[in-house]
Design a protein around this motif. Structure first.
Motif, short mmCIF file in Angstrom:
data_model
loop_
_atom_site.label_atom_id
_atom_site.label_comp_id
_atom_site.label_asym_id
_atom_site.label_seq_id
_atom_site.Cartn_x
_atom_site.Cartn_y
_atom_site.Cartn_z
N TYR A 76 7.13 -6.71 -8.69
CA TYR A 76 7.35 -5.11 -8.94
C TYR A 76 6.39 -4.38 -8.15
CZ TYR A 76 7.58 -0.55 -10.79
OH TYR A 76 7.76 0.81 -11.16
N VAL A 77 5.00 -4.78 -8.79
CA VAL A 77 3.65 -3.90 -8.10
C VAL A 77 3.73 -4.12 -6.40
CG1 VAL A 77 1.39 -3.69 -7.96
CG2 VAL A 77 2.49 -4.32 -9.98
N GLN A 78 4.22 -5.29 -6.09
CA GLN A 78 3.99 -5.70 -4.43
C GLN A 78 5.21 -4.86 -3.81
OE1 GLN A 78 4.34 -9.98 -4.57
NE2 GLN A 78 1.93 -9.88 -4.01
N SER A 79 6.39 -4.89 -4.50
CA SER A 79 7.48 -4.14 -3.81
C SER A 79 7.57 -2.48 -4.08
CB SER A 79 8.82 -4.89 -4.31
OG SER A 79 9.03 -4.69 -5.62
N GLU A 80 7.13 -2.03 -5.13
CA GLU A 80 7.14 -0.68 -5.28
C GLU A 80 6.13 -0.02 -5.11
OE1 GLU A 80 10.13 0.70 -6.69
OE2 GLU A 80 11.03 -1.32 -6.21
N ILE A 81 4.90 -0.53 -4.86
CA ILE A 81 3.69 0.30 -4.51
C ILE A 81 3.72 1.40 -3.67
CG2 ILE A 81 2.50 -1.31 -3.06
CD1 ILE A 81 0.69 0.86 -5.67
N ASN A 82 4.35 1.14 -2.46
CA ASN A 82 4.52 1.95 -1.23
C ASN A 82 5.29 3.08 -1.71
OD1 ASN A 82 2.96 0.64 0.51
ND2 ASN A 82 4.71 -0.57 1.38
N ASP A 83 6.33 2.76 -2.38
CA ASP A 83 7.38 4.05 -2.77
C ASP A 83 6.55 4.92 -3.99
OD1 ASP A 83 9.23 3.67 -0.92
OD2 ASP A 83 10.64 2.35 -2.60
N LEU A 84 6.03 4.10 -4.89
CA LEU A 84 5.40 4.79 -6.03
C LEU A 84 4.19 5.85 -5.16
CD1 LEU A 84 4.67 2.02 -8.52
CD2 LEU A 84 6.16 4.09 -8.64
N HIS A 85 3.42 5.29 -4.12
CA HIS A 85 2.62 6.23 -3.66
C HIS A 85 3.08 7.33 -2.88
CE1 HIS A 85 -1.50 7.32 -2.07
NE2 HIS A 85 -1.22 6.67 -0.86
N ARG A 86 4.03 6.95 -2.24
CA ARG A 86 4.53 8.25 -1.40
C ARG A 86 5.02 9.23 -2.17
NH1 ARG A 86 6.92 4.87 1.87
NH2 ARG A 86 8.64 4.62 0.49
N ASN A 87 5.81 8.78 -3.47
CA ASN A 87 6.22 9.72 -4.37
C ASN A 87 5.45 10.33 -5.30
OD1 ASN A 87 8.93 9.47 -3.49
ND2 ASN A 87 9.00 7.66 -4.49
N GLY A 88 4.09 10.35 -5.18
CA GLY A 88 2.86 10.76 -5.89
C GLY A 88 2.80 10.34 -7.33
N VAL A 89 3.05 9.00 -7.34
CA VAL A 89 2.85 8.31 -8.75
C VAL A 89 1.47 7.88 -8.79
CG1 VAL A 89 3.69 6.81 -10.41
CG2 VAL A 89 5.45 7.90 -8.99
N ARG A 90 0.90 8.19 -9.75
CA ARG A 90 -0.26 7.32 -10.03
C ARG A 90 -0.36 6.05 -11.20
NH1 ARG A 90 -5.88 10.06 -12.72
NH2 ARG A 90 -7.17 8.06 -13.19
N LEU A 91 -0.61 5.08 -10.80
CA LEU A 91 -0.25 3.77 -11.80
C LEU A 91 -1.38 3.47 -12.20
CD1 LEU A 91 1.60 1.72 -12.49
CD2 LEU A 91 0.77 0.17 -10.35
N ASP A 92 -1.50 3.24 -13.67
CA ASP A 92 -2.74 2.81 -14.32
C ASP A 92 -1.97 1.80 -15.50
OD1 ASP A 92 -5.28 2.60 -15.02
OD2 ASP A 92 -5.47 4.83 -15.26
N PHE A 93 -3.15 1.19 -16.22
CA PHE A 93 -2.88 0.05 -16.99
C PHE A 93 -3.67 0.18 -18.35
CE2 PHE A 93 -2.27 -1.32 -12.71
CZ PHE A 93 -0.94 -1.88 -12.54
#
Length: 230
Positions: A76-93
Motif C-alpha cells: 500500500y505504501v509503495q503503490s500509493e505514496i506518489n498519489d498521496l503526496h500529489r493529493n496533499g495527504v500527510r501520512l503518519d503513524f
C-alpha cells in the motif's frame, strides 16, 4: 463539522468467508476501501483520518495472516505514496510501529518524511497499536522524567499526559466509526475518545466507500454533542 474521524476497519474476514475466499482476499479488498475513503475524506470536510490498521493484539493471528497483512501494508505504501503526496495527504503513524521489521520501518519513515509538508488531509495509520500500551508508555515516560528530577509529580496534569501520547499534536477524534456491526472499542484510542461520538454501521469494511463515509458524517452532523454538561 467532523474534523477528525477515527475508523475501526472491521469485517475483512467475514467478507471473505461469505464469498468462500481466503482471509487475504478480504484484506486486499479492505485496502481498496482505504483508497476510496482517503480519496473522499477531504471533500467531506475531514482534516484528520485515523485508521486502525494493525493492533498489538493482531500478532495473535496465524503467522501466515500476519505476514500477509505486513505485505499488504508495504505494498500500500509503495503503490500509493506518489498519489498521496500529489493529493496533499500527510501520512503518519501511531503505535509501536518502529518495532516492525527494519525494512518496513525504513519505508514508513521515508513516507512520513516525504509527505510531512502536506496539509490537505492528515492520514494517521495505527500500527502495532494498543490504547492500553500507549497509556502505559506515557506513564513510564512521566515516571522516568520524575525520577530524573526533570518533572515535579505534583505538576502532572491532563496536558502532561496528552503530550506523551502517540497522538500529541493531533486534535482528539470527533467521532469513532466501526464497521461490520460490532460494538467494541477494541483497545483503540482509549484516552482520546473520551468525548467522541460513536458511529456504527453493519457494512463490512471491504464494502465501505465514499458514499458510506458521507452517510456516517451526515449522521454525526445531526448529533448534539455533549461534554459532560446537560
Amino acid at each position: 463539522m467532523c474534523r477528525h474521524l477515527a475508523i475501526i476497519m472491521d469485517g475483512n474476514g467475514r467478507w471473505a468467508k461469505a464469498r468462500r475466499l481466503p482471509h487475504i482476499a478480504g484484506h486486499r479488498e479492505g485496502v481498496q476501501a482505504v483508497r476510496r475513503v482517503v480519496e473522499a475524506a477531504p471533500g467531506l470536510g475531514l482534516e484528520v483520518l485515523t485508521l486502525y490498521a494493525f493492533s498489538s493484539e493482531n500478532w495473535k493471528r496465524p503467522a501466515a495472516e500476519v505476514s500477509d497483512l505486513m505485505g499488504l501494508l508495504k505494498h500500500y505504501v509503495q503503490s500509493e505514496i506518489n498519489d498521496l503526496h500529489r493529493n496533499g495527504v500527510r501520512l503518519d503513524f501511531i503505535g509501536d510501529w518502529r518495532a516492525l521489521k527494519p525494512d518496513l520501518v525504513a519505508l514508513l519513515d521515508a513516507a512520513r518524511l516525504r509527505t510531512q509538508g502536506n496539509g490537505r488531509l492528515r492520514l494517521v495509520m495505527a500500527l502495532n497499536y494498543g490504547g492500553q500500551n500507549e497509556l502505559l508508555r506515557a506513564a513510564q515516560s512521566l515516571a522516568i522524567a520524575a525520577a530524573a528530577g526533570q518533572l515535579d509529580p505534583a505538576t502532572i496534569d491532563l496536558h502532561a499526559i496528552e503530550s506523551r501520547l502517540d497522538t500529541a499534536g493531533l486534535p482528539p477524534p470527533d467521532a469513532v466509526l466501526r464497521t461490520s456491526g460490532e460494538l467494541r472499542l477494541s483497545n483503540f484510542l482509549l484516552w482520546q475518545s473520551a468525548y467522541a461520538e460513536f458511529l456504527l454501521t453493519d457494512t463490512l469494511w471491504p464494502d465501505f466507500d465514499g458514499a458510506a463515509l458521507a452517510r456516517a458524517l451526515d449522521e454525526f452532523s445531526r448529533r448534539e454533542r455533549r461534554f459532560g454538561g446537560r
